[in-house]
Design a protein around this motif. Sequence first.
Motif, PDB file in Angstrom:
ATOM      1  N   SER A   1       8.637   2.790   4.125  1.00 14.12           N
ATOM      2  CA  SER A   1       7.518   1.820   3.721  1.00 14.12           C
ATOM      3  C   SER A   1       6.188   1.922   3.731  1.00 14.12           C
ATOM      4  CB  SER A   1       8.106   0.582   4.609  1.00 14.12           C
ATOM      5  OG  SER A   1       7.985   0.777   5.915  1.00 14.12           O
TER       6      SER A   1
ATOM      7  N   SER B   1       1.404  -2.072   2.333  1.00 16.56           N
ATOM      8  CA  SER B   1       1.569  -3.401   1.537  1.00 16.56           C
ATOM      9  C   SER B   1       2.730  -3.909   1.519  1.00 16.56           C
ATOM     10  CB  SER B   1       1.089  -3.050   0.047  1.00 16.56           C
ATOM     11  OG  SER B   1       2.282  -2.156  -0.384  1.00 16.56           O
ATOM     12  N   MET B   2       3.771  -3.080   2.098  1.00 17.32           N
ATOM     13  CA  MET B   2       5.153  -3.820   2.426  1.00 17.32           C
ATOM     14  C   MET B   2       5.284  -4.180   3.699  1.00 17.32           C
ATOM     15  SD  MET B   2       7.320  -0.597   0.490  1.00 17.32           S
ATOM     16  CE  MET B   2       8.942  -1.145   0.782  1.00 17.32           C
TER      17      MET B   2
ATOM     18  N   PHE C   1      12.175  -7.352  -3.637  1.00 17.67           N
ATOM     19  CA  PHE C   1      12.339  -6.049  -3.915  1.00 17.67           C
ATOM     20  C   PHE C   1      13.267  -5.793  -5.081  1.00 17.67           C
ATOM     21  CE2 PHE C   1      11.553  -5.127   0.786  1.00 17.67           C
ATOM     22  CZ  PHE C   1      10.121  -4.930   0.532  1.00 17.67           C
ATOM     23  N   THR C   2      13.234  -4.673  -5.937  1.00 16.87           N
ATOM     24  CA  THR C   2      14.161  -4.276  -7.023  1.00 16.87           C
ATOM     25  C   THR C   2      14.892  -3.407  -6.361  1.00 16.87           C
ATOM     26  OG1 THR C   2      12.004  -4.533  -8.288  1.00 16.87           O
ATOM     27  CG2 THR C   2      13.986  -3.434  -9.191  1.00 16.87           C
TER      28      THR C   2
ATOM     29  N   GLU D   1      13.131   0.197  -5.314  1.00 13.61           N
ATOM     30  CA  GLU D   1      12.192   0.665  -6.281  1.00 13.61           C
ATOM     31  C   GLU D   1      10.945   0.836  -5.824  1.00 13.61           C
ATOM     32  OE1 GLU D   1      11.003  -0.368 -10.701  1.00 13.61           O
ATOM     33  OE2 GLU D   1      13.447  -0.188 -10.198  1.00 13.61           O
ATOM     34  N   GLU D   2      10.330  -0.247  -5.055  1.00 17.62           N
ATOM     35  CA  GLU D   2       8.901  -0.185  -4.772  1.00 17.62           C
ATOM     36  C   GLU D   2       8.650   0.820  -3.631  1.00 17.62           C
ATOM     37  OE1 GLU D   2      10.065  -3.965  -6.580  1.00 17.62           O
ATOM     38  OE2 GLU D   2      11.209  -2.976  -5.153  1.00 17.62           O
ATOM     39  N   SER D   3       9.596   1.399  -2.919  1.00 17.88           N
ATOM     40  CA  SER D   3       9.258   2.365  -1.905  1.00 17.88           C
ATOM     41  C   SER D   3       8.934   3.640  -2.513  1.00 17.88           C
ATOM     42  CB  SER D   3      10.776   2.553  -1.302  1.00 17.88           C
ATOM     43  OG  SER D   3      10.416   3.846  -0.309  1.00 17.88           O
TER      44      SER D   3
ATOM     45  N   ASP E   1       8.257   7.976  -6.249  1.00 18.28           N
ATOM     46  CA  ASP E   1       7.346   7.507  -7.145  1.00 18.28           C
ATOM     47  C   ASP E   1       6.514   8.554  -7.699  1.00 18.28           C
ATOM     48  OD1 ASP E   1       5.559   5.802  -8.493  1.00 18.28           O
ATOM     49  OD2 ASP E   1       5.949   4.245  -7.162  1.00 18.28           O
TER      50      ASP E   1
END
Length: 193
Positions: A72, A75-76, A99-100, A113-115, A145
């Motif tokens: 994480s 921003s999370m 979250f996606t 996906e945002e990780s 990412d």
Amino acid sequence: MRVDWKPGTLIYPLPAVLISCGTMEGGGANLLTASWVSTACTNPPMCVVGIRPERHSHSIIKEQGAFGINLSTVSMARETDWCGVVSGRREDKFAACGFTKEAGTVLGVPLIEESPISLECRVREITSLGSHDLFLADIVGVRADEQYIDPETGAFDMKRAGLLVYAHGEYFGLGEYIGHFGWSVRKKKTKRR
């Protein structure tokens, strides 16, 4: 002056991660905030995660034998904390956090996906320790990412990712870069004349 304290878990800071488990379909995925997470072996790549048996994710992971570790970021942070205090028995945490869900490419476990980095893990062994059970797992897949990967070196830029850490009940962003592994013994280059 140093003083003696009662023995406790004062090994900090630790990563603040979101453990994902369950299925990709419908609301079958769950998230659990965890900090009792560590690398266990390099070859083969393995990790350990400590989870309380009463947590909703515990039985899911035990039954399916697989989970994801999602690093994480600052921003999370709010979502990371929220996932640690709200039960997945009553909430769809993926939906509530926005979250996606992304299926892991090896085991198909739900990942975030945002990780910046997500690890797919296959449970190898579960050891009951007391308040927590220790899940020893093989890391069988890693999704990163690409925005944090240096195109020239292929290295992952941890500083730019803005990773979140946990220390004795508090969250922090990673601090200032100090050096890389082995920098303390690296010989300085001398200029030739």
